[in-house]
Scaffold this motif. Sequence first.
Motif, PDB file in Angstrom:
ATOM      1  N   LEU A   1       6.285  48.795  -6.229  1.00 14.99           N
ATOM      2  CA  LEU A   1       5.881  49.134  -4.858  1.00 14.99           C
ATOM      3  C   LEU A   1       4.843  48.133  -4.331  1.00 14.99           C
ATOM      4  CD1 LEU A   1       6.701  51.404  -2.915  1.00 14.99           C
ATOM      5  CD2 LEU A   1       4.704  52.677  -3.707  1.00 14.99           C
ATOM      6  N   ASP A   2       3.873  47.779  -5.164  1.00 22.01           N
ATOM      7  CA  ASP A   2       2.860  46.794  -4.753  1.00 22.01           C
ATOM      8  C   ASP A   2       3.485  45.436  -4.457  1.00 22.01           C
ATOM      9  OD1 ASP A   2       0.767  48.589  -4.868  1.00 22.01           O
ATOM     10  OD2 ASP A   2       0.086  47.943  -6.858  1.00 22.01           O
ATOM     11  N   ALA A   3       4.454  45.028  -5.263  1.00 23.21           N
ATOM     12  CA  ALA A   3       5.136  43.753  -5.015  1.00 23.21           C
ATOM     13  C   ALA A   3       5.873  43.789  -3.678  1.00 23.21           C
ATOM     14  CB  ALA A   3       6.098  43.433  -6.156  1.00 23.21           C
ATOM     15  N   CYS A   4       6.505  44.919  -3.374  1.00 23.11           N
ATOM     16  CA  CYS A   4       7.196  45.063  -2.080  1.00 23.11           C
ATOM     17  C   CYS A   4       6.197  45.027  -0.926  1.00 23.11           C
ATOM     18  CB  CYS A   4       7.992  46.367  -2.041  1.00 23.11           C
ATOM     19  SG  CYS A   4       9.434  46.402  -3.125  1.00 23.11           S
ATOM     20  N   ARG A   5       5.055  45.685  -1.092  1.00 20.87           N
ATOM     21  CA  ARG A   5       4.020  45.678  -0.045  1.00 20.87           C
ATOM     22  C   ARG A   5       3.490  44.263   0.186  1.00 20.87           C
ATOM     23  NH1 ARG A   5       1.532  50.922  -2.580  1.00 20.87           N
ATOM     24  NH2 ARG A   5       2.336  52.496  -1.147  1.00 20.87           N
ATOM     25  N   ASN A   6       3.279  43.528  -0.894  1.00 15.98           N
ATOM     26  CA  ASN A   6       2.782  42.155  -0.768  1.00 15.98           C
ATOM     27  C   ASN A   6       3.795  41.249  -0.078  1.00 15.98           C
ATOM     28  OD1 ASN A   6       0.331  42.739  -1.978  1.00 15.98           O
ATOM     29  ND2 ASN A   6       1.059  42.218  -4.021  1.00 15.98           N
ATOM     30  N   LYS A   7       5.064  41.469  -0.355  1.00 19.89           N
ATOM     31  CA  LYS A   7       6.110  40.646   0.255  1.00 19.89           C
ATOM     32  C   LYS A   7       6.329  41.000   1.721  1.00 19.89           C
ATOM     33  CE  LYS A   7      10.814  39.001  -0.461  1.00 19.89           C
ATOM     34  NZ  LYS A   7      12.029  39.099  -1.282  1.00 19.89           N
TER      35      LYS A   7
END
Length: 120
Positions: A86-92
């Motif tokens: 989820l954090d990776a998706c938010r960062n992207k």
Amino acid sequence: MTQQKALVLFGHGARDERWKEPFLKLQELIAQDSNVRVELSFLELMSPSLPEVVDQLAIEGFKTIEVIPVFFGQGGHIRKDFPAILDACRNKHPEIQLSAKPAVGEDLGVLQAIAKYCAN
């Protein structure tokens, strides 16, 4: 695009394609009763992955995405793997309001429905 919000049902995944049949039915039931886009995603063994679904929804212009982990409890996948994904998706996609609910098995209403099913 008429829908502003998307829901993503996030499941574990399995080798047997038939495993996702209840998820497809859940997707259909939610879509019938709401004005939101409903997509499926999987942690492993099946596709699409959560990042793939978020990427596609971003391309389509969705700005609000809520992820619902369709897991019974808070095991390692939900406590460790899911937050990292989820954090990776938010960062992207910082332009998207990306939120998540607790695992469905943590909800009292879900547990009560399962208890009723088991008792009957």
